[in-house]
Write a protein that holds these residues in place. Structure first.
Motif, PDB file in Angstrom:
ATOM      1  N   LEU A   1       0.827  -1.209   0.000  1.00  0.00           N
ATOM      2  CA  LEU A   1       0.000   0.000   0.000  1.00  0.00           C
ATOM      3  C   LEU A   1       0.862   1.259   0.000  1.00  0.00           C
ATOM      4  O   LEU A   1       0.372   2.337  -0.348  1.00  0.00           O
ATOM      5  N   GLY A   2       2.118   1.124   0.357  1.00  0.00           N
ATOM      6  CA  GLY A   2       3.016   2.269   0.331  1.00  0.00           C
ATOM      7  C   GLY A   2       3.924   2.298  -0.886  1.00  0.00           C
ATOM      8  O   GLY A   2       4.862   3.081  -0.930  1.00  0.00           O
ATOM      9  N   HIS A   3       3.620   1.445  -1.873  1.00  0.00           N
ATOM     10  CA  HIS A   3       4.465   1.353  -3.071  1.00  0.00           C
ATOM     11  C   HIS A   3       3.680   1.722  -4.331  1.00  0.00           C
ATOM     12  O   HIS A   3       2.445   1.702  -4.347  1.00  0.00           O
ATOM     13  N   ALA A   4       4.424   2.058  -5.379  1.00  0.00           N
ATOM     14  CA  ALA A   4       3.833   2.276  -6.704  1.00  0.00           C
ATOM     15  C   ALA A   4       3.625   0.916  -7.344  1.00  0.00           C
ATOM     16  O   ALA A   4       4.577   0.159  -7.541  1.00  0.00           O
ATOM     17  N   CYS A   5       2.377   0.597  -7.648  1.00  0.00           N
ATOM     18  CA  CYS A   5       2.061  -0.704  -8.227  1.00  0.00           C
ATOM     19  C   CYS A   5       1.477  -0.515  -9.631  1.00  0.00           C
ATOM     20  O   CYS A   5       0.762   0.456  -9.898  1.00  0.00           O
ATOM     21  N   LEU A   6       1.779  -1.442 -10.509  1.00  0.00           N
ATOM     22  CA  LEU A   6       1.355  -1.372 -11.902  1.00  0.00           C
ATOM     23  C   LEU A   6       0.147  -2.286 -12.078  1.00  0.00           C
ATOM     24  O   LEU A   6       0.231  -3.498 -11.828  1.00  0.00           O
ATOM     25  N   LEU A   7      -0.969  -1.713 -12.505  1.00  0.00           N
ATOM     26  CA  LEU A   7      -2.254  -2.411 -12.474  1.00  0.00           C
ATOM     27  C   LEU A   7      -2.780  -2.705 -13.869  1.00  0.00           C
ATOM     28  O   LEU A   7      -2.289  -2.171 -14.863  1.00  0.00           O
ATOM     29  N   GLY A   8      -3.805  -3.563 -13.920  1.00  0.00           N
ATOM     30  CA  GLY A   8      -4.433  -3.906 -15.188  1.00  0.00           C
ATOM     31  C   GLY A   8      -5.932  -3.755 -15.128  1.00  0.00           C
ATOM     32  O   GLY A   8      -6.532  -3.776 -14.053  1.00  0.00           O
ATOM     33  N   ARG A   9      -6.533  -3.603 -16.304  1.00  0.00           N
ATOM     34  CA  ARG A   9      -7.989  -3.496 -16.394  1.00  0.00           C
ATOM     35  C   ARG A   9      -8.485  -4.465 -17.476  1.00  0.00           C
ATOM     36  O   ARG A   9      -7.970  -4.492 -18.592  1.00  0.00           O
ATOM     37  N   PHE A  10      -9.479  -5.280 -17.134  1.00  0.00           N
ATOM     38  CA  PHE A  10     -10.069  -6.218 -18.081  1.00  0.00           C
ATOM     39  C   PHE A  10     -10.994  -5.481 -19.053  1.00  0.00           C
ATOM     40  O   PHE A  10     -11.437  -4.356 -18.765  1.00  0.00           O
ATOM     41  N   PRO A  11     -11.321  -6.104 -20.201  1.00  0.00           N
ATOM     42  CA  PRO A  11     -12.249  -5.474 -21.144  1.00  0.00           C
ATOM     43  C   PRO A  11     -13.599  -5.125 -20.517  1.00  0.00           C
ATOM     44  O   PRO A  11     -14.256  -4.183 -20.939  1.00  0.00           O
ATOM     45  N   SER A  12     -13.999  -5.872 -19.480  1.00  0.00           N
ATOM     46  CA  SER A  12     -15.262  -5.590 -18.796  1.00  0.00           C
ATOM     47  C   SER A  12     -15.207  -4.298 -17.990  1.00  0.00           C
ATOM     48  O   SER A  12     -16.244  -3.785 -17.565  1.00  0.00           O
ATOM     49  N   GLY A  13     -14.011  -3.779 -17.770  1.00  0.00           N
ATOM     50  CA  GLY A  13     -13.840  -2.595 -16.928  1.00  0.00           C
ATOM     51  C   GLY A  13     -13.332  -2.908 -15.538  1.00  0.00           C
ATOM     52  O   GLY A  13     -12.889  -2.012 -14.813  1.00  0.00           O
TER      53      GLY A  13
ATOM     54  N   VAL B   1       9.883   1.572 -12.390  1.00  0.00           N
ATOM     55  CA  VAL B   1       8.783   2.473 -12.031  1.00  0.00           C
ATOM     56  C   VAL B   1       7.964   1.949 -10.860  1.00  0.00           C
ATOM     57  O   VAL B   1       7.463   2.719 -10.044  1.00  0.00           O
ATOM     58  N   GLY B   2       7.799   0.606 -10.756  1.00  0.00           N
ATOM     59  CA  GLY B   2       6.950   0.092  -9.691  1.00  0.00           C
ATOM     60  C   GLY B   2       6.927  -1.415  -9.647  1.00  0.00           C
ATOM     61  O   GLY B   2       7.724  -2.108 -10.299  1.00  0.00           O
ATOM     62  N   ILE B   3       5.969  -1.935  -8.863  1.00  0.00           N
ATOM     63  CA  ILE B   3       5.836  -3.369  -8.623  1.00  0.00           C
ATOM     64  C   ILE B   3       4.723  -3.923  -9.509  1.00  0.00           C
ATOM     65  O   ILE B   3       3.637  -3.341  -9.609  1.00  0.00           O
ATOM     66  N   ILE B   4       4.977  -5.058 -10.139  1.00  0.00           N
ATOM     67  CA  ILE B   4       4.025  -5.686 -11.027  1.00  0.00           C
ATOM     68  C   ILE B   4       3.574  -7.020 -10.452  1.00  0.00           C
ATOM     69  O   ILE B   4       4.332  -7.692  -9.739  1.00  0.00           O
ATOM     70  N   ALA B   5       2.324  -7.403 -10.725  1.00  0.00           N
ATOM     71  CA  ALA B   5       1.800  -8.722 -10.358  1.00  0.00           C
ATOM     72  C   ALA B   5       1.370  -9.414 -11.648  1.00  0.00           C
ATOM     73  O   ALA B   5       0.560  -8.881 -12.410  1.00  0.00           O
ATOM     74  N   LEU B   6       1.922 -10.603 -11.889  1.00  0.00           N
ATOM     75  CA  LEU B   6       1.677 -11.282 -13.153  1.00  0.00           C
ATOM     76  C   LEU B   6       1.988 -12.764 -12.972  1.00  0.00           C
ATOM     77  O   LEU B   6       2.564 -13.177 -11.969  1.00  0.00           O
ATOM     78  N   PHE B   7       1.606 -13.576 -13.961  1.00  0.00           N
ATOM     79  CA  PHE B   7       1.905 -15.000 -13.906  1.00  0.00           C
ATOM     80  C   PHE B   7       3.410 -15.227 -13.714  1.00  0.00           C
ATOM     81  O   PHE B   7       4.237 -14.617 -14.388  1.00  0.00           O
ATOM     82  N   GLU B   8       3.731 -16.130 -12.785  1.00  0.00           N
ATOM     83  CA  GLU B   8       5.134 -16.420 -12.493  1.00  0.00           C
ATOM     84  C   GLU B   8       5.896 -16.837 -13.746  1.00  0.00           C
ATOM     85  O   GLU B   8       7.023 -16.380 -13.975  1.00  0.00           O
TER      86      GLU B   8
ATOM     87  N   GLU C   1      -5.521  -3.620  -1.903  1.00  0.00           N
ATOM     88  CA  GLU C   1      -5.944  -2.814  -3.051  1.00  0.00           C
ATOM     89  C   GLU C   1      -4.821  -1.822  -3.347  1.00  0.00           C
ATOM     90  O   GLU C   1      -4.847  -0.683  -2.886  1.00  0.00           O
ATOM     91  N   PRO C   2      -3.818  -2.223  -4.114  1.00  0.00           N
ATOM     92  CA  PRO C   2      -2.687  -1.334  -4.369  1.00  0.00           C
ATOM     93  C   PRO C   2      -3.060  -0.194  -5.310  1.00  0.00           C
ATOM     94  O   PRO C   2      -4.050  -0.271  -6.046  1.00  0.00           O
ATOM     95  N   GLN C   3      -2.272   0.842  -5.272  1.00  0.00           N
ATOM     96  CA  GLN C   3      -2.445   1.988  -6.162  1.00  0.00           C
ATOM     97  C   GLN C   3      -1.140   2.205  -6.929  1.00  0.00           C
ATOM     98  O   GLN C   3      -0.084   1.738  -6.511  1.00  0.00           O
ATOM     99  N   GLY C   4      -1.239   2.914  -8.039  1.00  0.00           N
ATOM    100  CA  GLY C   4      -0.016   3.145  -8.779  1.00  0.00           C
ATOM    101  C   GLY C   4      -0.182   4.066  -9.959  1.00  0.00           C
ATOM    102  O   GLY C   4      -1.301   4.505 -10.262  1.00  0.00           O
ATOM    103  N   PRO C   5       0.917   4.335 -10.644  1.00  0.00           N
ATOM    104  CA  PRO C   5       0.924   5.352 -11.695  1.00  0.00           C
ATOM    105  C   PRO C   5       0.519   4.843 -13.071  1.00  0.00           C
ATOM    106  O   PRO C   5       0.429   5.624 -14.015  1.00  0.00           O
ATOM    107  N   LEU C   6       0.277   3.516 -13.217  1.00  0.00           N
ATOM    108  CA  LEU C   6       0.012   2.967 -14.549  1.00  0.00           C
ATOM    109  C   LEU C   6      -1.077   1.905 -14.489  1.00  0.00           C
ATOM    110  O   LEU C   6      -1.061   1.027 -13.627  1.00  0.00           O
ATOM    111  N   VAL C   7      -2.024   2.016 -15.419  1.00  0.00           N
ATOM    112  CA  VAL C   7      -3.054   0.987 -15.617  1.00  0.00           C
ATOM    113  C   VAL C   7      -3.029   0.606 -17.091  1.00  0.00           C
ATOM    114  O   VAL C   7      -3.100   1.475 -17.960  1.00  0.00           O
TER     115      VAL C   7
END
Length: 303
Positions: A188-200, A242-249, A218-224
């Protein structure tokens, strides 16, 4: 009222491609021939089926209602004709699969080369998208999705790795500047890189698990980015520090191996069930799909 089967197929091809030029490229027919087929069909039915502009083509309300019933029906016709392939020495025809980007990247490359070598008369069409679609209505024979997105009336067959994990990672330089999280809530104190599905819907919350304890943040960050097409951009941004990413290993593994990214909270990474090949049990199984099913059941999916 009778309508030519070729004209119906032409209409469906135009709608799926979103235009005459795209349909021409996909079908091998000329754009003018497709246009004439659709006009002929509209004349026979006495209704306009397509809204045409200089930039786009879209079905009218009547056209949309026709597609709802037409696509599954033509799929049944194709499957019925494909049964003849059962009398050949080797299955032939087209196998159309609807898959998410992660399957196209992490699952199919280990399977398709050997399958295509074993069945040279089968032509594969891979439609890559993140939206969950009706495979019959979309003209596909089968799809690949994860368990939580499978419909109950579909037959599901395991394909690819049976256990996967979502990993969190960042560039060593980022972690040197901002510190290394020791608990998921530290994100919660880091810049996290997020994604958005086609559904929104967003890819957050991020979920972690260790020793029976489940933590959602619920992380926040500079990029979606858009899930699918935008993921490589997010990875490159993470590598740039730029930040922390969450993705398939498995997606991030090459970057772990070369040191571009460093695992974050690795002992909290949560395992989940691998993907499934799914198809409708309400229709005949065409020989190309039957060959693919037999191939992955025999071990082609474990590659």
């Amino acid at each position: 009222m009778r309508a030519d089967l070729g004209d119906l197929n032409a209409f469906l091809a135009v709608v799926r491609a979103g235009g005459f030029r795209g349909a021409a490229r996909a079908s091998g027919m000329g754009a003018s021939s497709l246009s004439e087929a659709v006009r002929r069909l509209e004349t026979q039915l006495g209704v306009r089926l397509l809204h045409r502009t200089t930039r786009s083509v879209a079905p009218t309300e009547a056209g949309a209602r026709l597609i709802e019933r037409l696509a599954p029906a033509l799929g049944e016709v194709k499957a019925a004709l494909d049964v003849v392939n059962g009398f050949r020495d080797r299955p032939a025809g087209t196998l159309r699969l609807n898959v998410p980007v992660v399957a196209a990247r992490l699952v199919l490359p280990a399977i398709l080369p050997d399958f295509m070598a074993a069945y040279p008369d089968i032509r594969l069409e891979i439609i890559v998208e993140e939206s969950f679609v009706d495979v019959l209505a979309s003209g596909c024979d089968a799809g690949i999705r994860y368990e939580e997105r499978l419909e109950q009336d579909m037959i599901a067959v395991p394909i690819g790795p049976r256990v996967q994990r979502y990993a969190t990672a960042a560039a060593p330089a980022y972690l040197d500047r901002h510190g290394r999280p020791e608990h998921p809530r530290d994100l919660l104190g880091h810049a996290c890189l997020l994604g958005r599905f086609p559904s929104g819907a967003m890819t957050s919350p991020w979920e972690f698990e260790r020793a029976g304890e489940v933590v959602r943040v619920e992380p926040q960050g500079p990029l979606v980015v858009s899930v699918g097409a935008g993921v490589d951009l997010a990875v490159d941004t993470a590598i740039a520090g730029v930040g922390i990413i969450a993705l398939f290993e498995d997606w991030l593994r090459p970057h772990f191996d070369n040191g571009a990214l460093e695992p974050v909270l690795q002992d909290w990474w949560q395992p989940f069930s691998g993907p499934f090949l799914y198809y409708s049990g309400r229709r005949l199984v065409p020989p190309p799909l039957r060959a693919f099913l037999d191939f992955i059941k025999a071990g082609g999916a474990s590659a």
